[in-house]
Design a protein around this motif. Structure first.
Motif, PDB file in Angstrom:
ATOM      1  N   THR A  85       0.843  -1.194   0.000  1.00 41.38           N
ATOM      2  CA  THR A  85       0.000   0.000   0.000  1.00 41.38           C
ATOM      3  C   THR A  85       0.880   1.248   0.000  1.00 41.38           C
ATOM      4  O   THR A  85       2.063   1.202   0.350  1.00 41.38           O
ATOM      5  CB  THR A  85      -0.938   0.033   1.213  1.00 41.38           C
ATOM      6  N   VAL A  86       0.273   2.362  -0.388  1.00 41.87           N
ATOM      7  CA  VAL A  86       0.931   3.668  -0.380  1.00 41.87           C
ATOM      8  C   VAL A  86       0.104   4.574   0.514  1.00 41.87           C
ATOM      9  O   VAL A  86      -1.120   4.622   0.370  1.00 41.87           O
ATOM     10  CB  VAL A  86       1.005   4.256  -1.811  1.00 41.87           C
ATOM     11  N   VAL A  87       0.747   5.282   1.433  1.00 40.71           N
ATOM     12  CA  VAL A  87       0.025   6.176   2.337  1.00 40.71           C
ATOM     13  C   VAL A  87       0.140   7.607   1.824  1.00 40.71           C
ATOM     14  O   VAL A  87       1.238   8.120   1.604  1.00 40.71           O
ATOM     15  CB  VAL A  87       0.573   6.090   3.775  1.00 40.71           C
ATOM     16  N   VAL A  88      -1.025   8.237   1.621  1.00 33.77           N
ATOM     17  CA  VAL A  88      -1.099   9.647   1.223  1.00 33.77           C
ATOM     18  C   VAL A  88      -2.157  10.302   2.098  1.00 33.77           C
ATOM     19  O   VAL A  88      -3.292   9.818   2.164  1.00 33.77           O
ATOM     20  CB  VAL A  88      -1.459   9.803  -0.274  1.00 33.77           C
ATOM     21  N   GLU A  89      -1.772  11.372   2.767  1.00 39.53           N
ATOM     22  CA  GLU A  89      -2.676  12.115   3.641  1.00 39.53           C
ATOM     23  C   GLU A  89      -3.384  11.197   4.651  1.00 39.53           C
ATOM     24  O   GLU A  89      -4.565  11.347   4.923  1.00 39.53           O
ATOM     25  CB  GLU A  89      -3.694  12.909   2.835  1.00 39.53           C
ATOM     26  N   GLY A  90      -2.658  10.227   5.166  1.00 40.39           N
ATOM     27  CA  GLY A  90      -3.204   9.323   6.171  1.00 40.39           C
ATOM     28  C   GLY A  90      -4.074   8.205   5.636  1.00 40.39           C
ATOM     29  O   GLY A  90      -4.586   7.392   6.405  1.00 40.39           O
ATOM     30  N   ASN A  91      -4.269   8.136   4.333  1.00 38.46           N
ATOM     31  CA  ASN A  91      -5.080   7.082   3.716  1.00 38.46           C
ATOM     32  C   ASN A  91      -4.186   6.019   3.094  1.00 38.46           C
ATOM     33  O   ASN A  91      -3.215   6.340   2.413  1.00 38.46           O
ATOM     34  CB  ASN A  91      -5.981   7.665   2.617  1.00 38.46           C
ATOM     35  N   GLN A  92      -4.550   4.756   3.321  1.00 44.06           N
ATOM     36  CA  GLN A  92      -3.853   3.637   2.694  1.00 44.06           C
ATOM     37  C   GLN A  92      -4.447   3.434   1.304  1.00 44.06           C
ATOM     38  O   GLN A  92      -5.649   3.213   1.166  1.00 44.06           O
ATOM     39  CB  GLN A  92      -4.060   2.353   3.505  1.00 44.06           C
TER      40      GLN A  92
END
Length: 93
Positions: A16-23
């Protein structure tokens, strides 16, 4: 990581990639049989235009609970072909 809703795993991945706290899960990690594209679109000032999926599991539908950026901006290119969740979908290890 797993995305779970209505006691069902919707997606599972170690990448997964985390962006702005979202997986964000790779598209190939989602269980497509539960997903249906919706007509909803939103705009993020730096990521671009998001499209949405609704999910149906065991006769229950969670509308627009997953989103993705089909053509993200250059700043967000790491999430192209990745899907994130909200609206009651739990993301757990």
């Amino acid at each position: 990581m797993k995305a779970v809703w209505n006691d069902t795993v919707l997606a599972e991945s170690e990448n997964t990639v985390v962006v702005e706290g979202n997986q964000y899960f790779p598209h190939d990690a989602i269980k497509v049989e539960f997903f249906k594209k919706s007509g909803t679109k939103t705009t993020c000032s730096w990521k671009g235009i998001a499209s949405y999926y609704s999910v149906t599991v065991n006769g229950k539908t969670n509308t627009d609970c997953a989103w993705y950026y089909p053509e993200p901006s250059d700043a967000a290119k790491q999430i192209k072909n990745y899907v994130a969740f909200w609206n009651g979908v739990k993301v757990v290890k």
